[in-house]
Structure formats: structure tokens, C-alpha cells
Design a protein around this motif. Structure first.
Motif, PDB file in Angstrom:
ATOM      1  N   SER A   1      10.382   1.370  15.186  1.00  0.00           N
ATOM      2  CA  SER A   1      11.721   1.614  15.044  1.00  0.00           C
ATOM      3  C   SER A   1      11.571   3.653  15.391  1.00  0.00           C
ATOM      4  CB  SER A   1      11.823   1.459  13.759  1.00  0.00           C
ATOM      5  OG  SER A   1      13.399   1.289  13.857  1.00  0.00           O
TER       6      SER A   1
ATOM      7  N   ASN B   1      12.711   6.519  15.538  1.00  0.00           N
ATOM      8  CA  ASN B   1      13.978   7.184  14.627  1.00  0.00           C
ATOM      9  C   ASN B   1      13.939   7.985  13.335  1.00  0.00           C
ATOM     10  OD1 ASN B   1      14.523   4.661  13.274  1.00  0.00           O
ATOM     11  ND2 ASN B   1      15.882   3.890  14.039  1.00  0.00           N
TER      12      ASN B   1
ATOM     13  N   SER C   1       5.379   1.887  11.128  1.00  0.00           N
ATOM     14  CA  SER C   1       7.005   2.527  11.153  1.00  0.00           C
ATOM     15  C   SER C   1       7.266   2.882   9.991  1.00  0.00           C
ATOM     16  CB  SER C   1       7.384   1.396  11.392  1.00  0.00           C
ATOM     17  OG  SER C   1       8.708   2.250  12.314  1.00  0.00           O
ATOM     18  N   ALA C   2       6.521   4.217   9.212  1.00  0.00           N
ATOM     19  CA  ALA C   2       6.270   4.549   7.867  1.00  0.00           C
ATOM     20  C   ALA C   2       7.236   2.894   7.244  1.00  0.00           C
ATOM     21  CB  ALA C   2       7.614   5.513   7.719  1.00  0.00           C
TER      22      ALA C   2
ATOM     23  N   THR D   1       7.018   0.964   4.473  1.00  0.00           N
ATOM     24  CA  THR D   1       6.538   0.501   2.364  1.00  0.00           C
ATOM     25  C   THR D   1       5.395  -0.583   2.377  1.00  0.00           C
ATOM     26  OG1 THR D   1       8.398   2.536   2.376  1.00  0.00           O
ATOM     27  CG2 THR D   1       7.208   1.322  -0.081  1.00  0.00           C
TER      28      THR D   1
ATOM     29  N   ARG E   1       7.396  -7.520   1.213  1.00  0.00           N
ATOM     30  CA  ARG E   1       6.877  -8.184   2.475  1.00  0.00           C
ATOM     31  C   ARG E   1       5.790  -8.933   2.508  1.00  0.00           C
ATOM     32  NH1 ARG E   1       9.318  -1.884   3.968  1.00  0.00           N
ATOM     33  NH2 ARG E   1      10.847  -2.698   4.069  1.00  0.00           N
TER      34      ARG E   1
ATOM     35  N   GLN F   1      19.472   3.418   6.033  1.00  0.00           N
ATOM     36  CA  GLN F   1      19.461   2.641   6.867  1.00  0.00           C
ATOM     37  C   GLN F   1      18.997   1.410   6.668  1.00  0.00           C
ATOM     38  OE1 GLN F   1      15.240   3.406   8.262  1.00  0.00           O
ATOM     39  NE2 GLN F   1      15.631   2.502  10.123  1.00  0.00           N
TER      40      GLN F   1
ATOM     41  N   THR G   1      13.688   0.040   2.026  1.00  0.00           N
ATOM     42  CA  THR G   1      13.624  -0.198   0.921  1.00  0.00           C
ATOM     43  C   THR G   1      15.028   1.284   0.510  1.00  0.00           C
ATOM     44  OG1 THR G   1      11.913   2.650   0.804  1.00  0.00           O
ATOM     45  CG2 THR G   1      10.825   0.105   0.796  1.00  0.00           C
TER      46      THR G   1
ATOM     47  N   ASP H   1      13.314   8.277   2.801  1.00  0.00           N
ATOM     48  CA  ASP H   1      12.139   9.035   2.473  1.00  0.00           C
ATOM     49  C   ASP H   1      12.274  10.435   3.032  1.00  0.00           C
ATOM     50  OD1 ASP H   1      12.609   6.449   4.001  1.00  0.00           O
ATOM     51  OD2 ASP H   1      10.291   6.325   4.056  1.00  0.00           O
TER      52      ASP H   1
HETATM   53  N1  ARG Z   1       9.766   3.301   4.040  1.00  0.00           N
HETATM   54  C1  ARG Z   1      10.854   2.969   4.229  1.00  0.00           C
HETATM   55  C2  ARG Z   1      10.400   1.617   3.925  1.00  0.00           C
HETATM   56  O1  ARG Z   1       9.734   0.856   4.847  1.00  0.00           O
HETATM   57  C3  ARG Z   1      11.940   3.432   5.712  1.00  0.00           C
HETATM   58  C4  ARG Z   1      11.184   3.324   6.660  1.00  0.00           C
HETATM   59  C5  ARG Z   1      11.747   2.852   7.372  1.00  0.00           C
HETATM   60  N2  ARG Z   1      11.266   3.630   8.921  1.00  0.00           N
HETATM   61  C6  ARG Z   1      11.828   3.484  10.326  1.00  0.00           C
HETATM   62  N3  ARG Z   1      10.737   3.983  10.961  1.00  0.00           N
HETATM   63  N4  ARG Z   1      13.122   3.595  10.644  1.00  0.00           N
HETATM   64  O2  ARG Z   1      11.824   0.512   4.273  1.00  0.00           O
END
Ligand code: ARG
Length: 480
Positions: free
Chosen positions: A32, A34, A89-90, A92, A97, A136, A140, A176
């Protein structure tokens, strides 16, 4: 009739994007984009820490990399259903999950922090109760706020939340740490409360049962850690953030000219609009042709059934089609075609959009054309038949050409509606015109310029098209 169909099919194939496959196996990464510095749009490509790491994984294991952009809350489902191979996508690692996907070894330790306006009285997580907090959707941060503080305002991407914060619509944003740093760097009016709400670890996700792929990912990740490549990649993007700060402080122009410069000129942002424009046109034109094709067939079946009592079963399915398509929102149809119908197959999103909007438009076109057929005097059919033409020949040679002329204004109107309706393409992260403007917005935190520009482009398209239609109608009248 055959000629119409063949022409339309031919035009359709012209407009379809050509997609060939390379010879190496493909690794499909879903993300994602963004979320700077992990994944974001820069100069019309998707870049970031995750992208660089996965690119390295692909390279070292001889894969071709394909990146698919989507909403964050669809990512886990996307690898689960096989829409992608690796989710980067970063993300967590969480217990919830883990029930749905398998995670790689972690590659980053991160933390959730609070961002507030520079003059805010909020100084810790303890005073957030009752405040308007932005997050968002599906992250998390979202979960934490929902469970511990209260209902947050959920946005599709963090930059929207940041824009809302800047406009005074929110009191704080939970996000984050590193993305927060980028947002704060770009917006000196904001500050980060350094005390973390909690710590977390990022990892890549794959579908359950893909142990082999996971082993490859883990092996390469360990190697990248050992080689120091991971650190290198992170350093590269730290520099990127520093650059952003420098750019903010030495902006060339001010006022409206400055806004124009940042939104359209800087980093070639206008390119998002141009690329999006082509996608919008390709989707709208192809799907209206596809829709007209469907519409013709359905309309002929429906009116034949009405007039002759034949084709009962076909008529039943046509009516079902009309009821379902006209009875449900087009966004849902688009999502269903993308996630369910083509759930586990790899199809170009432009094609998905053309199919979805074509099927949708076909239902409306069918009724438009049917009303056209009804409007032609019944005596014409009888006249045709008595001249020795068959039913279909009469339909084809006498009724349909007149019907078509009668419904031209309505068909033109349908195209105008469709053109604007394609603006929901962003739901499947297809970069159409609207999404292009939205990407600019997410980078500049300025909603006015990019969104108004996009609106003007649609308006201009519709005005030009209406004019063309007017000319065509006049011509047809003269030919009468
Ligand atoms: N680390 C957080 C999660 O896993 C936010 C990750 C949002 N990543 C992104 N690409 N928008 O929920």
C-alpha cells in the motif's frame, strides 16, 4: 449485426493493454504505497525501504518483481487469496494476522507514536480520551486506539489523516514512527510526541502453506542483515527524508504560484494526471463499447421476447442481469469482480475495470436501446417482413438503425455518466485520473489544487464530448 460486433471486438482488442510475461518466474509483491519511507510514489514509481528489500530478494533468487498497489486493509486478503506472493507494507506482526498468513522473520522494530499540532496541549497518550484521533484504516494504530481510547477517525492513508490534522479537523494522529517523521519533516507545523505508545515488529507476509517461498525469503533476509544491505537501504531512505526537509525549507515560490509549483511541477507530479487521464479514457471508452455490445444483444433478446414470445429462457437471464446490475452499486461490482471473480488469477487492473464497467454500463445501454426499438413504429417490422426479410434481417436493416438514431442522445449521456463513474477505480488501486490527483494530494497535503485540477479535466472532457455529440446529432438529422 455481425459487422457491428466484429468492429466493436476489434476496437476492444486495440484498447486492451498488451501484457506479456517475461521468462523468469515472477514474484508479485503487494503493498500500500502511501507509507514513506517504506513504500510511496516518487516520480511515478513505487519506491521505499520495503520495495528495495523485496527487489533484492527477487534479484538474489532470480525472480522478476511485479509490484501491486492496493489499500492497506486489503493486503492480507490479497496474499491469502493468491493475488500476490509477498505482502511487504511495513506490516506489523500480530497474533490476529498470524492466524491468516505466515510471517517472515522480522526486519525492523518500530513503534507507534502520536502526532499533534506544534501548539497542542496533548503531551502524552494518557490524555487522548475524548479527543478526535486519526488513524489509517486497518492498521495496528487503528486497533490500539479503538481498543484503548475510543473510536478513531479512519482514513485510507495516513497523509489524509495528516491533512485533516493540519486543517484542525483532528486533535492527533496515531502512526508508525518513521512515516510520522516524514510527515513532520514535510509539515513543520506538526510535532511528534517521542514517547512510544507501544513497540512492534515489521515482517513480510505470505499465504499459509507457502513454506518454500517463506524459506527463501527468510534465508535472503538473514543474508541481507548480515551483509549490511538492510542498513544500507535504511540509510538511503533516511537521506531521502533529510532531502525532503531541505526541500521544504528552500521552496522556490510562495503563494498560489508556490502551490502550483509543488502540486504539479515539482517531482514531475503532473505526470500522475497525464497517466491517470489515459487510464480513465481507456477504461471509459473500452467499457462503453463493451457495454454497447452487451446492451445490443440484451435489448434485441428482450424486445424479440416481448414481441414474439420466443427466447423465454434467454429473456429470463437478461432480466436477471438487468435486475442484479442495476440493483447494486458499481463500486461493489468492481470490488467483486476484482477480489472474487478474478480473486486468484492475475489480471491487469485496467482489464478488470473495463469488464466491470462494461458489464455495468451494458445494463443501462440495454434499456436505452430497447426503448429505442420500442420507439420505432410497429408497422416497420410488418413492412419489412412482408417484403420477404426475416425477423432478424428486418431488425438489423430497418429497426436498429432507426432505433440507434433515436437513442443517440441517451447513449451519449450514458457515456458521460460512465466517464465520471470510472473515478471509483481507485478502490482497486488502479491509477485513473481521480487516483492520480489523490496521489498528488497525499504527497503535498494540499487538497485544493490537485482535486480542483482533476475536476476541471473531467468537466472539460464532458463539455468537449457533449459538443461532439451535438454535431453528430445535427448531421444525422440532416441525413434524414
Ligand atoms: N505497521 C502498521 C500495521 O501493520 C501500519 C502499516 C501501514 N502500512 C502501509 N503501507 N500503509 O498495521
Amino acid at each position: 449485426m455481425k459487422r457491428y460486433i466484429l468492429t466493436i471486438l476489434f476496437l476492444l482488442t486495440l484498447l486492451l493493454p498488451a501484457y506479456g510475461a517475461g521468462n523468469k518466474p515472477v514474484l508479485r509483491m503487494v503493498t500500500s504505497a502511501n507509507f514513506p519511507p517504506y513504500e510511496f510514489h516518487d516520480n511515478n514509481t513505487i519506491v521505499g525501504i520495503d520495495v528495495d528489500i523485496v527487489r533484492e530478494i527477487a534479484k538474489r533468487n532470480n525472480f522478476d518483481l511485479l509490484i501491486e498497489d492496493m489499500k492497506f486493509d486489503s493486503i492480507i486478503a490479497a496474499v491469502q487469496t493468491g493475488k500476490g506472493d509477498i505482502a511487504a507494507s511495513a506490516i506489523t506482526v500480530t497474533e490476529d494476522r498470524k492466524k491468516m498468513v505466515d510471517f517472515s522473520i522480522p526486519y525492523v522494530t518500530s513503534r507507534q507514536v502520536i502526532i499533534v499540532p506544534g501548539d497542542s496541549l496533548i503531551d502524552s497518550g494518557k490524555v487522548l480520551k475524548g479527543k478526535r484521533i486519526g488513524v489509517q484504516h486497518g492498521t495496528t494504530g487503528d486497533n490500539y486506539v479503538t481498543e484503548n481510547i475510543g473510536e478513531p477517525q479512519r482514513y485510507d492513508d495516513a497523509s489524509m489523516a495528516i491533512t485533516a490534522l493540519l486543517k484542525g479537523k483532528l486533535d492527533a494522529v496515531v502512526l508508525d514512527y518513521e512515516p510520522s517523521q516524514v510527515h513532520a519533516a514535510k509539515n513543520p507545523a506538526l510535532k511528534i510526541l517521542e514517547e512510544p505508545l507501544f513497540f512492534e515488529e515489521y515482517a513480510f507476509a505470505v499465504a499459509k502453506g507457502r513454506g518454500q517461498l517463506l524459506a527463501v525469503i527468510n534465508q535472503t533476509l538473514s543474508q541481507l542483515k548480515k551483509d549490511g544491505v538492510l542498513t544500507e537501504i535504511r540509510k538511503k531512505y533516511e537521506k531521502h527524508t533529510e532531502e525532503v526537509v531541505k526541500n521544504v525549507t528552500e521552496e522556490k515560490y510562495t503563494g498560489i504560484a508556490g502551490d502550483f509549483y509543488t502540486n504539479f511541477v515539482k517531482d514531475n507530479r503532473w505526470q500522475y494526471l497525464v497517466d491517470g487521464f489515459y487510464v480513465t479514457i481507456a477504461v471509459a471508452v473500452s467499457s462503453v463499447l463493451f457495454g454497447v455490445l452487451i446492451g445490443f444483444v440484451v435489448a434485441v433478446i428482450r424486445s424479440t421476447a416481448d414481441q414474439t414470445g420466443k427466447l423465454k429462457i434467454a429473456n429470463f437471464f437478461c432480466r436477471l442481469y438487468l435486475a442484479v446490475i442495476r440493483g447494486t452499486p458499481v463500486v461493489l461490482q468492481l470490488l467483486i469482480i476484482y477480489f472474487v471473480v478474478f480473486g486468484s488469477v492475475d489480471v491487469d487492473k485496467v482489464l478488470v475495470a473495463i469488464i466491470a464497467f462494461g458489464i455495468n454500463s451494458g445494463a443501462y445501454v440495454a434499456e436505452i436501446i430497447r426503448s429505442g426499438i420500442m420507439s420505432v413504429d410497429r408497422g416497420q417490422m410488418e413492412a419489412g417482413r412482408s417484403l420477404g426479410f426475416s425477423y432478424l434481417q428486418t431488425m438489423n436493416l430497418i429497426i436498429l438503425p432507426q432505433a440507434f438514431k433515436n437513442v443517440l442522445p441517451a447513449l451519449g449521456n450514458e457515456f458521460i455518466v460512465l466517464l465520471k463513474e470510472t473515478s471509483v477505480c481507485g478502490f482497486i488501486a488502479l491509477q485513473d485520473l481521480t487516483k492520480g490527483g489523490d496521489i498528488i494530494r497525499s504527497q503535498t497535503y494540499n487538497a485544493f489544487m490537485p482535486l480542483i485540477a482533476v475536476a476541471l479535466i473531467y468537466l472539460l472532457l464532458v463539455v468537449i464530448f457533449s459538443k461532439l455529440l451535438e454535431i453528430l446529432e445535427k448531421r444525422l438529422k440532416r441525413n434524414e
